[in-house]
Design a protein around this motif. Sequence first.
Motif, PDB file in Angstrom:
ATOM      1  N   ARG A  26       0.854  -1.193   0.000  1.00 22.47           N
ATOM      2  CA  ARG A  26       0.000   0.000   0.000  1.00 22.47           C
ATOM      3  C   ARG A  26       0.884   1.234   0.000  1.00 22.47           C
ATOM      4  O   ARG A  26       1.197   1.785   1.059  1.00 22.47           O
ATOM      5  CB  ARG A  26      -0.920  -0.015   1.215  1.00 22.47           C
ATOM      6  CG  ARG A  26      -1.812  -1.246   1.279  1.00 22.47           C
ATOM      7  CD  ARG A  26      -2.634  -1.298   2.554  1.00 22.47           C
ATOM      8  NE  ARG A  26      -3.608  -0.224   2.611  1.00 22.47           N
ATOM      9  CZ  ARG A  26      -4.440  -0.033   3.634  1.00 22.47           C
ATOM     10  NH1 ARG A  26      -4.399  -0.857   4.666  1.00 22.47           N
ATOM     11  NH2 ARG A  26      -5.298   0.954   3.618  1.00 22.47           N
ATOM     12  N   PRO A  27       1.300   1.696  -1.166  1.00 28.25           N
ATOM     13  CA  PRO A  27       2.187   2.859  -1.242  1.00 28.25           C
ATOM     14  C   PRO A  27       1.584   4.126  -0.653  1.00 28.25           C
ATOM     15  O   PRO A  27       2.317   5.051  -0.316  1.00 28.25           O
ATOM     16  CB  PRO A  27       2.443   3.022  -2.740  1.00 28.25           C
ATOM     17  CG  PRO A  27       2.151   1.673  -3.321  1.00 28.25           C
ATOM     18  CD  PRO A  27       1.043   1.115  -2.502  1.00 28.25           C
ATOM     19  N   ARG A  70       3.346   8.268   2.147  1.00 35.30           N
ATOM     20  CA  ARG A  70       3.302   8.105   0.690  1.00 35.30           C
ATOM     21  C   ARG A  70       4.643   7.627   0.172  1.00 35.30           C
ATOM     22  O   ARG A  70       5.656   8.303   0.287  1.00 35.30           O
ATOM     23  CB  ARG A  70       2.943   9.440   0.032  1.00 35.30           C
ATOM     24  CG  ARG A  70       2.946   9.390  -1.510  1.00 35.30           C
ATOM     25  CD  ARG A  70       1.831   8.500  -2.003  1.00 35.30           C
ATOM     26  NE  ARG A  70       1.611   8.648  -3.449  1.00 35.30           N
ATOM     27  CZ  ARG A  70       1.717   7.650  -4.320  1.00 35.30           C
ATOM     28  NH1 ARG A  70       2.082   6.442  -3.914  1.00 35.30           N
ATOM     29  NH2 ARG A  70       1.462   7.853  -5.594  1.00 35.30           N
ATOM     30  N   LEU A  71       4.651   6.415  -0.373  1.00 33.74           N
ATOM     31  CA  LEU A  71       5.834   5.875  -1.022  1.00 33.74           C
ATOM     32  C   LEU A  71       5.678   6.126  -2.522  1.00 33.74           C
ATOM     33  O   LEU A  71       4.774   5.587  -3.158  1.00 33.74           O
ATOM     34  CB  LEU A  71       5.973   4.374  -0.757  1.00 33.74           C
ATOM     35  CG  LEU A  71       7.130   3.666  -1.469  1.00 33.74           C
ATOM     36  CD1 LEU A  71       8.467   4.203  -0.986  1.00 33.74           C
ATOM     37  CD2 LEU A  71       7.042   2.156  -1.268  1.00 33.74           C
ATOM     38  N   ALA A  72       6.557   6.948  -3.077  1.00 33.87           N
ATOM     39  CA  ALA A  72       6.460   7.304  -4.502  1.00 33.87           C
ATOM     40  C   ALA A  72       7.242   6.296  -5.322  1.00 33.87           C
ATOM     41  O   ALA A  72       8.453   6.410  -5.498  1.00 33.87           O
ATOM     42  CB  ALA A  72       6.990   8.713  -4.731  1.00 33.87           C
ATOM     43  N   LYS A  73       6.544   5.291  -5.824  1.00 32.09           N
ATOM     44  CA  LYS A  73       7.181   4.279  -6.664  1.00 32.09           C
ATOM     45  C   LYS A  73       7.337   4.829  -8.076  1.00 32.09           C
ATOM     46  O   LYS A  73       6.408   5.380  -8.642  1.00 32.09           O
ATOM     47  CB  LYS A  73       6.342   3.008  -6.711  1.00 32.09           C
ATOM     48  CG  LYS A  73       6.306   2.233  -5.414  1.00 32.09           C
ATOM     49  CD  LYS A  73       5.576   0.934  -5.636  1.00 32.09           C
ATOM     50  CE  LYS A  73       5.619   0.056  -4.407  1.00 32.09           C
ATOM     51  NZ  LYS A  73       4.968  -1.244  -4.642  1.00 32.09           N
ATOM     52  N   THR A 432       3.363  -5.147  -6.149  1.00 31.14           N
ATOM     53  CA  THR A 432       3.019  -4.045  -7.027  1.00 31.14           C
ATOM     54  C   THR A 432       2.673  -2.830  -6.420  1.00 31.14           C
ATOM     55  O   THR A 432       2.010  -2.939  -5.570  1.00 31.14           O
ATOM     56  CB  THR A 432       1.711  -4.111  -7.624  1.00 31.14           C
ATOM     57  OG1 THR A 432       0.593  -3.486  -7.094  1.00 31.14           O
ATOM     58  CG2 THR A 432       1.379  -4.083  -7.330  1.00 31.14           C
ATOM     59  N   GLY A 433       2.584  -2.382  -6.957  1.00 28.25           N
ATOM     60  CA  GLY A 433       1.820  -1.168  -7.041  1.00 28.25           C
ATOM     61  C   GLY A 433       1.622  -0.717  -6.137  1.00 28.25           C
ATOM     62  O   GLY A 433       1.747   0.022  -5.386  1.00 28.25           O
ATOM     63  N   GLU A 453      -2.735   2.764  -9.599  1.00 30.13           N
ATOM     64  CA  GLU A 453      -2.972   4.179  -9.780  1.00 30.13           C
ATOM     65  C   GLU A 453      -2.210   4.995  -8.775  1.00 30.13           C
ATOM     66  O   GLU A 453      -1.995   6.180  -8.935  1.00 30.13           O
ATOM     67  CB  GLU A 453      -4.460   4.499  -9.626  1.00 30.13           C
ATOM     68  CG  GLU A 453      -5.012   4.321  -8.223  1.00 30.13           C
ATOM     69  CD  GLU A 453      -5.226   2.889  -7.829  1.00 30.13           C
ATOM     70  OE1 GLU A 453      -5.597   2.619  -6.719  1.00 30.13           O
ATOM     71  OE2 GLU A 453      -4.988   2.049  -8.641  1.00 30.13           O
ATOM     72  N   GLN A 454      -1.784   4.307  -7.716  1.00 33.92           N
ATOM     73  CA  GLN A 454      -1.120   5.115  -6.701  1.00 33.92           C
ATOM     74  C   GLN A 454       0.253   5.446  -7.173  1.00 33.92           C
ATOM     75  O   GLN A 454       1.235   5.037  -6.701  1.00 33.92           O
ATOM     76  CB  GLN A 454      -1.111   4.386  -5.376  1.00 33.92           C
ATOM     77  CG  GLN A 454      -2.521   4.207  -4.843  1.00 33.92           C
ATOM     78  CD  GLN A 454      -2.529   3.533  -3.504  1.00 33.92           C
ATOM     79  OE1 GLN A 454      -1.516   3.331  -2.879  1.00 33.92           O
ATOM     80  NE2 GLN A 454      -3.673   3.160  -3.048  1.00 33.92           N
TER      81      GLN A 454
END
Length: 454
Positions: A26-27, A70-73, A432-433, A453-454
Amino acid sequence: MSTLANQLAAAERTEVARGIRLLLARPLLTEAADPAGFELVRRRREPLAKWFDYICGWSLVVEPRRGYARLAKVRAHADASRPARRARSGRAPFDRRRYVLLCVTAAELLSMPMTTIGLLADRVVQATAADQALPAFDPVHRPERMAFVDVLKLLESYGVLRAVDGATETYVESAEAKVLYGVDTTLLMRLPAAPVGASGLAVPPDEVPARFEDLLTGIVRERRYGGAAGDGTADDAPGTGAATEPQRNLWLRHSVLRRLFDDPVVYRAELTEEELAYVTSLTGRQILRRSVEQAGLLLEERAEGFLLVDPDGIATDVRFPDDTSTARVAALLLLEPVRAAPAGLLPEQLAEAGADLLRRFPRWAKAYQSQEGAARLADDAVRVLRDTGLVHRVGGRVVARPAAHRYRVAETMTMTMTTTTSADTGAGRRKTGKRREVTGAAAPAGGPDEGDEQ
């Protein structure tokens, strides 16, 4: 070192490992959605930020007062397997219309700390009418209201919107519905993960369609790698030039480990010669094994590639096998004939296999019990299998990949259409994601994708 110090160090390692896996799944982690998880990430934010920066080159921002992490992948290439998904309609992926409305709605919300659904809809109507490149939004039509509601529900799930009074779903039935929202504009601005804003590319609107793929590459360009990323554009960016040796090594580490911690399975054939040389070098292997251990994961290394497994399932956002949707059940069942055909199956053969499933289980998959239903069922199932790295397309055929041989259907029950599965190894996880799961669990479990989408 004293016993107490040892215990504290062990507790920190355990919590950091859990925090890594929570953020991989969960980014965008909010206090409202997971109070315990957010508190752990808040408490260990410094070692977590250092780990993600060193291992993957991703930035972590934790806002304790605002209640989110917030983890910005960042990925070097666009990945269609992580779509935004609707809260309704079986969590179907967003279509082009919904993505357009999402972008326009987000832009309008930036200046609105409070709003109503009607006022926001009017702003979107005006914004789309003023831009010739956008199709006009017309809330008079029910399909348009449904698309708008899907966008608002997605923003609610992120915590950007909060319904103070009323329910968003009521807008589907009537454009006169009354819903009052509170807007977290700070969190809204944290949603984009791309290092370059789309407006920063300064491309005339009429040139966008022809240059779309290049623009996607441009918004994920990271200057710290110089030209090491190999996207063909970095050398032209201001302040960048030919990559230095440290930049090249940094890019190799991040490019390989991003994929390992974010994809269901990484095949050696998918890596470049440089990436493969790095991950098999003494230094690369040491960093890989140490990072996997620090995250509390298990590394499976085979002749064909690499797979990371989370024994606790914390890093799992979507599991496979999974009985939460018809397409996912069909994916498991259709994997059998695909795996049994070394040369793969043609679309017509897959459609026939789908038709056979519908004949065998007439009370199942009612949404596909139509003239073209078998072909649609096969297409949706193949999409699931491709997203989890189990099959790929070769010359028009769907061919099983090595990881597909981890699974087999041991039993089916006609009345309930449940499946029992077995595999070579224990439980895994989708990475993922958003992370995507390749699991060998004894029975299907888990929930639908939250989207990339995150």
